[in-house]
Design a protein around this motif. Structure first.
Motif, PDB file in Angstrom:
ATOM      1  N   GLU A   1      39.906  42.791  51.371  1.00  0.00           N
ATOM      2  CA  GLU A   1      39.857  42.729  49.910  1.00  0.00           C
ATOM      3  C   GLU A   1      40.946  43.643  49.381  1.00  0.00           C
ATOM      4  O   GLU A   1      41.337  44.608  50.049  1.00  0.00           O
ATOM      5  CB  GLU A   1      38.509  43.218  49.387  1.00  0.00           C
ATOM      6  CG  GLU A   1      37.348  42.361  49.806  1.00  0.00           C
ATOM      7  CD  GLU A   1      36.014  42.936  49.349  1.00  0.00           C
ATOM      8  OE1 GLU A   1      35.138  42.121  49.074  1.00  0.00           O
ATOM      9  OE2 GLU A   1      35.870  44.166  49.273  1.00  0.00           O
TER      10      GLU A   1
ATOM     11  N   ASP B   1      42.761  45.418  45.557  1.00  0.00           N
ATOM     12  CA  ASP B   1      42.757  45.653  44.117  1.00  0.00           C
ATOM     13  C   ASP B   1      44.133  46.210  43.765  1.00  0.00           C
ATOM     14  O   ASP B   1      44.709  46.988  44.529  1.00  0.00           O
ATOM     15  CB  ASP B   1      41.664  46.653  43.732  1.00  0.00           C
ATOM     16  CG  ASP B   1      41.545  46.786  42.219  1.00  0.00           C
ATOM     17  OD1 ASP B   1      41.376  45.751  41.545  1.00  0.00           O
ATOM     18  OD2 ASP B   1      41.664  47.908  41.709  1.00  0.00           O
TER      19      ASP B   1
ATOM     20  N   ASP C   1      43.870  35.397  49.092  1.00  0.00           N
ATOM     21  CA  ASP C   1      43.800  35.796  47.683  1.00  0.00           C
ATOM     22  C   ASP C   1      45.072  36.559  47.356  1.00  0.00           C
ATOM     23  O   ASP C   1      45.593  37.313  48.192  1.00  0.00           O
ATOM     24  CB  ASP C   1      42.571  36.676  47.423  1.00  0.00           C
ATOM     25  CG  ASP C   1      41.283  35.882  47.527  1.00  0.00           C
ATOM     26  OD1 ASP C   1      41.254  34.741  47.028  1.00  0.00           O
ATOM     27  OD2 ASP C   1      40.314  36.397  48.105  1.00  0.00           O
TER      28      ASP C   1
ATOM     29  N   VAL D   1      36.472  43.667  54.696  1.00  0.00           N
ATOM     30  CA  VAL D   1      35.278  43.032  54.163  1.00  0.00           C
ATOM     31  C   VAL D   1      34.159  43.309  55.150  1.00  0.00           C
ATOM     32  O   VAL D   1      34.316  43.115  56.351  1.00  0.00           O
ATOM     33  CB  VAL D   1      35.494  41.515  53.991  1.00  0.00           C
ATOM     34  CG1 VAL D   1      34.204  40.822  53.619  1.00  0.00           C
ATOM     35  CG2 VAL D   1      36.569  41.253  52.973  1.00  0.00           C
TER      36      VAL D   1
ATOM     37  N   ARG E   1      41.343  36.094  52.885  1.00  0.00           N
ATOM     38  CA  ARG E   1      40.002  35.993  52.308  1.00  0.00           C
ATOM     39  C   ARG E   1      38.932  36.092  53.401  1.00  0.00           C
ATOM     40  O   ARG E   1      39.056  35.492  54.458  1.00  0.00           O
ATOM     41  CB  ARG E   1      39.876  34.657  51.570  1.00  0.00           C
ATOM     42  CG  ARG E   1      38.658  34.511  50.712  1.00  0.00           C
ATOM     43  CD  ARG E   1      38.664  33.209  49.917  1.00  0.00           C
ATOM     44  NE  ARG E   1      39.858  33.089  49.081  1.00  0.00           N
ATOM     45  CZ  ARG E   1      40.670  32.032  49.091  1.00  0.00           C
ATOM     46  NH1 ARG E   1      40.439  31.005  49.882  1.00  0.00           N
ATOM     47  NH2 ARG E   1      41.739  32.012  48.306  1.00  0.00           N
TER      48      ARG E   1
END
Length: 181
Positions: A107, A109, A47, A180, A103
């Motif tokens: 994770e 942000d 990602d 994760v 992925r």
């Protein structure tokens, strides 16, 4: 280092594990200069978030979705790095910020902040990066103070921070990375 597809250059800010290549990283944060329209490198199972740091901007085409216009005041844009992606420059070269995570294992942000004055934050993440964008921001913890100019970065674990502008206003990015579960 050269891009994975060989069509440009990237500057790595941080990677995990230390010394990982573009083929075996768990997470990677970098900047890139984009001087021509074209396809992005594909990263299977990754990602990605992109933000424009300088230049007029780009139209980003991901898979079959409608183009997304990004400029230096846009919110960071997240997309799967294993979908065909290309960019069309709006008016000349840009520099961008890239954050990529494997992925299912990590994770991330990415948030852009503009600041005049001070901001207190408490961040609970395994890894936190604060990356200067425009102006000067001071990152203060109970133990130290670190000034960040454009493209300077601090890498730390989560905790409490006070971020303070130099009185002229500033902007910066905060990248949080977590395992994760």
């Amino acid at each position: 280092m050269p891009w994975k597809n060989g069509k440009g250059m990237t500057t790595e800010i941080a990677v995990h594990p230390s010394g990982a290549s573009v083929a075996d990283f768990e997470w990677r944060i970098s900047t890139a200069s984009v001087a021509e329209d074209g396809a992005f490198s594909l990263f299977e199972g990754v990602d990605r978030t992109l933000a424009v740091l300088s230049g007029e901007g780009i139209d980003l085409l991901v898979g079959q979705a409608s183009p997304v216009r990004l400029h230096k005041n846009s919110l960071p844009f997240r997309f799967p790095a294993d979908e065909a992606t290309s960019a069309v420059l709006l008016d000349g070269a840009i520099t961008d910020l890239n954050v990529m995570t494997r992925r299912g294992r990590w994770e991330h942000d990415v948030a852009r902040f503009a600041l005049e004055g001070a901001l207190s934050l408490s961040i609970g993440a395994e890894v936190v990066l604060i990356i200067g964008h425009e102006g000067l921001v001071r990152v203060c913890t109970k133990d130290e103070e670190q000034p960040l100019g454009p493209l300077d970065a601090v890498v730390t674990s989560g905790g409490s921070f006070v971020l303070q502008s130099d009185g002229q206003g500033c902007s910066f990015f905060i990248v949080t990375l977590g395992f994760v579960s």
